[in-house]
Design a protein around this motif. Structure first.
Motif, PDB file in Angstrom:
ATOM      1  N   ALA A  55       0.833  -1.210   0.000  1.00 24.37           N
ATOM      2  CA  ALA A  55       0.000   0.000   0.000  1.00 24.37           C
ATOM      3  C   ALA A  55       0.866   1.258   0.000  1.00 24.37           C
ATOM      4  CB  ALA A  55      -0.940  -0.007   1.202  1.00 24.37           C
ATOM      5  N   ASP A  56       1.942   1.247   0.790  1.00 22.47           N
ATOM      6  CA  ASP A  56       2.842   2.401   0.811  1.00 22.47           C
ATOM      7  C   ASP A  56       3.567   2.553  -0.524  1.00 22.47           C
ATOM      8  OD1 ASP A  56       2.251   3.294   3.388  1.00 22.47           O
ATOM      9  OD2 ASP A  56       3.835   2.113   4.318  1.00 22.47           O
ATOM     10  N   ALA A  57       3.948   1.440  -1.144  1.00 24.38           N
ATOM     11  CA  ALA A  57       4.607   1.503  -2.456  1.00 24.38           C
ATOM     12  C   ALA A  57       3.651   2.075  -3.499  1.00 24.38           C
ATOM     13  CB  ALA A  57       5.100   0.123  -2.870  1.00 24.38           C
ATOM     14  N   LYS A  58       2.387   1.658  -3.462  1.00 25.35           N
ATOM     15  CA  LYS A  58       1.399   2.183  -4.421  1.00 25.35           C
ATOM     16  C   LYS A  58       1.152   3.668  -4.189  1.00 25.35           C
ATOM     17  CE  LYS A  58      -1.018  -1.824  -6.001  1.00 25.35           C
ATOM     18  NZ  LYS A  58      -2.200  -2.196  -6.712  1.00 25.35           N
ATOM     19  N   PHE A  59       1.095   4.077  -2.921  1.00 28.10           N
ATOM     20  CA  PHE A  59       0.973   5.513  -2.625  1.00 28.10           C
ATOM     21  C   PHE A  59       2.121   6.281  -3.282  1.00 28.10           C
ATOM     22  CE2 PHE A  59       3.049   8.800  -0.085  1.00 28.10           C
ATOM     23  CZ  PHE A  59       2.114   9.823  -0.197  1.00 28.10           C
ATOM     24  N   THR A  60       3.328   5.736  -3.151  1.00 33.01           N
ATOM     25  CA  THR A  60       4.516   6.416  -3.666  1.00 33.01           C
ATOM     26  C   THR A  60       4.451   6.563  -5.185  1.00 33.01           C
ATOM     27  OG1 THR A  60       5.743   5.443  -1.819  1.00 33.01           O
ATOM     28  CG2 THR A  60       7.041   6.446  -3.569  1.00 33.01           C
ATOM     29  N   THR A  61       4.063   5.502  -5.888  1.00 37.92           N
ATOM     30  CA  THR A  61       3.991   5.601  -7.349  1.00 37.92           C
ATOM     31  C   THR A  61       2.870   6.547  -7.777  1.00 37.92           C
ATOM     32  OG1 THR A  61       2.620   3.597  -7.528  1.00 37.92           O
ATOM     33  CG2 THR A  61       5.002   3.332  -7.783  1.00 37.92           C
ATOM     34  N   GLN A  62       1.749   6.503  -7.078  1.00 41.56           N
ATOM     35  CA  GLN A  62       0.635   7.385  -7.421  1.00 41.56           C
ATOM     36  C   GLN A  62       1.001   8.844  -7.155  1.00 41.56           C
ATOM     37  OE1 GLN A  62      -3.089   6.030  -5.810  1.00 41.56           O
ATOM     38  NE2 GLN A  62      -4.241   7.725  -6.678  1.00 41.56           N
ATOM     39  N   ALA A  63       1.652   9.110  -6.028  1.00 39.87           N
ATOM     40  CA  ALA A  63       2.068  10.476  -5.711  1.00 39.87           C
ATOM     41  C   ALA A  63       3.112  10.970  -6.715  1.00 39.87           C
ATOM     42  CB  ALA A  63       2.627  10.541  -4.290  1.00 39.87           C
ATOM     43  N   ALA A  64       4.003  10.081  -7.137  1.00 44.24           N
ATOM     44  CA  ALA A  64       5.032  10.460  -8.107  1.00 44.24           C
ATOM     45  C   ALA A  64       4.408  10.826  -9.449  1.00 44.24           C
ATOM     46  CB  ALA A  64       6.044   9.333  -8.276  1.00 44.24           C
ATOM     47  N   VAL A  65       3.472  10.020  -9.913  1.00 40.93           N
ATOM     48  CA  VAL A  65       2.802  10.298 -11.188  1.00 40.93           C
ATOM     49  C   VAL A  65       2.044  11.620 -11.108  1.00 40.93           C
ATOM     50  CG1 VAL A  65       0.881   9.562 -12.657  1.00 40.93           C
ATOM     51  CG2 VAL A  65       2.656   7.941 -12.044  1.00 40.93           C
ATOM     52  N   GLY A  66       1.305  11.812 -10.029  1.00 38.64           N
ATOM     53  CA  GLY A  66       0.562  13.067  -9.864  1.00 38.64           C
ATOM     54  C   GLY A  66       1.482  14.270  -9.817  1.00 38.64           C
ATOM     55  N   GLY A  98       7.666  20.272  -7.995  1.00 37.92           N
ATOM     56  CA  GLY A  98       9.046  19.885  -8.319  1.00 37.92           C
ATOM     57  C   GLY A  98       9.828  19.552  -7.055  1.00 37.92           C
ATOM     58  N   MET A  99       9.683  20.391  -6.029  1.00 35.88           N
ATOM     59  CA  MET A  99      10.366  20.132  -4.749  1.00 35.88           C
ATOM     60  C   MET A  99       9.836  18.855  -4.094  1.00 35.88           C
ATOM     61  SD  MET A  99      10.873  24.056  -3.227  1.00 35.88           S
ATOM     62  CE  MET A  99       9.882  23.657  -1.834  1.00 35.88           C
ATOM     63  N   ALA A 100       8.518  18.675  -4.102  1.00 33.74           N
ATOM     64  CA  ALA A 100       7.928  17.471  -3.506  1.00 33.74           C
ATOM     65  C   ALA A 100       8.385  16.224  -4.264  1.00 33.74           C
ATOM     66  CB  ALA A 100       6.402  17.570  -3.505  1.00 33.74           C
ATOM     67  N   ASN A 101       8.464  16.323  -5.592  1.00 32.50           N
ATOM     68  CA  ASN A 101       8.921  15.178  -6.393  1.00 32.50           C
ATOM     69  C   ASN A 101      10.346  14.791  -6.022  1.00 32.50           C
ATOM     70  OD1 ASN A 101       6.480  15.357  -7.720  1.00 32.50           O
ATOM     71  ND2 ASN A 101       7.332  16.143  -9.623  1.00 32.50           N
ATOM     72  N   THR A 102      11.210  15.779  -5.854  1.00 36.27           N
ATOM     73  CA  THR A 102      12.606  15.515  -5.480  1.00 36.27           C
ATOM     74  C   THR A 102      12.678  14.816  -4.125  1.00 36.27           C
ATOM     75  OG1 THR A 102      13.341  17.420  -6.758  1.00 36.27           O
ATOM     76  CG2 THR A 102      14.853  16.599  -5.068  1.00 36.27           C
ATOM     77  N   GLU A 103      11.888  15.300  -3.176  1.00 37.53           N
ATOM     78  CA  GLU A 103      11.856  14.690  -1.846  1.00 37.53           C
ATOM     79  C   GLU A 103      11.325  13.256  -1.914  1.00 37.53           C
ATOM     80  OE1 GLU A 103       9.822  15.413   2.546  1.00 37.53           O
ATOM     81  OE2 GLU A 103       9.801  17.052   1.092  1.00 37.53           O
ATOM     82  N   LEU A 104      10.267  13.048  -2.679  1.00 39.44           N
ATOM     83  CA  LEU A 104       9.676  11.712  -2.797  1.00 39.44           C
ATOM     84  C   LEU A 104      10.645  10.746  -3.477  1.00 39.44           C
ATOM     85  CD1 LEU A 104       7.141  10.028  -2.216  1.00 39.44           C
ATOM     86  CD2 LEU A 104       6.295  10.700  -4.473  1.00 39.44           C
TER      87      LEU A 104
END
Length: 195
Positions: A55-66, A98-104
């Protein structure tokens, strides 16, 4: 030793199978599949195991795509928009997401989570649709996309903040949710001013 070789053979077969059958998957689905193949329950050294649950991995991929989509759509709006408020908002999207993507990406690397390299099919279609518009039609469509996108992103962040298992991802979501909330408030005001 035989067991290790067996595990390696099964892992290699699974990855090869996914690579062959992944032709119809978009970048997010492919990343989710790769993350599911990483398994720490048997032998993390042999499998390159993932450090978070599914579930955490899916959150990460979904947040990255968004996040990637917000940046790309923001860049498009900077080029195509005729509205100063929309341009100001688009500048903020490129900077903040952009900043959030770098952190993620840093968290994902630390946790051995595979992230998609491009946006998913849904966001590609949205970008294609927006690229065909201009002037006020573009501005209205972009604002509508930002309203719905930020509503779903806010829910994603709030859900992870509440239900996430990984401490770092939970902290990321908790920190990011108020930023997304402020974006939503701003884009709703812009939307109201365009009516």
């Amino acid at each position: 030793m035989k067991k290790l070789m067996y595990v390696l053979a099964v892992s290699a077969s699974a990855i090869a199978f996914q690579a062959c059958s992944g032709g119809n998957k978009d970048a997010k689905e492919s990343a989710d599949s790769l993350n599911m193949a990483k398994d720490t329950t048997t032998n993390a050294m042999a499998t390159g195991g993932i450090a978070v649950d599914e579930a955490d991995a899916k959150f990460t991929t979904q947040a990255a795509v968004g996040g990637m989509a917000e940046v790309e759509l923001g860049k498009m709006a900077l080029e195509k928009s005729t509205n100063e408020q929309v341009k100001e908002f688009a500048t903020m999207m490129v900077k903040d997401h952009g900043m959030a993507n770098t952190e993620l990406m840093a968290i994902a690397k630390q946790k051995n989570i595979t992230l998609p390299s491009t946006v998913d099919d849904e966001h590609k279609k949205k970008m294609e649709d927006l690229s065909k518009k201009s002037g006020k039609d573009f501005d209205k469509a972009y604002v509508d996309a930002m309203v719905s996108g930020h509503k779903s992103t806010l829910k994603l962040m709030e859900d992870e903040s509440r239900d996430g298992k990984d401490v770092d991802l939970k902290a990321f979501a908790t920190k990011t949710a108020p930023v997304v909330q402020s974006h939503l408030v701003m884009i709703n005001k812009i939307n109201d001013s365009m009516k």
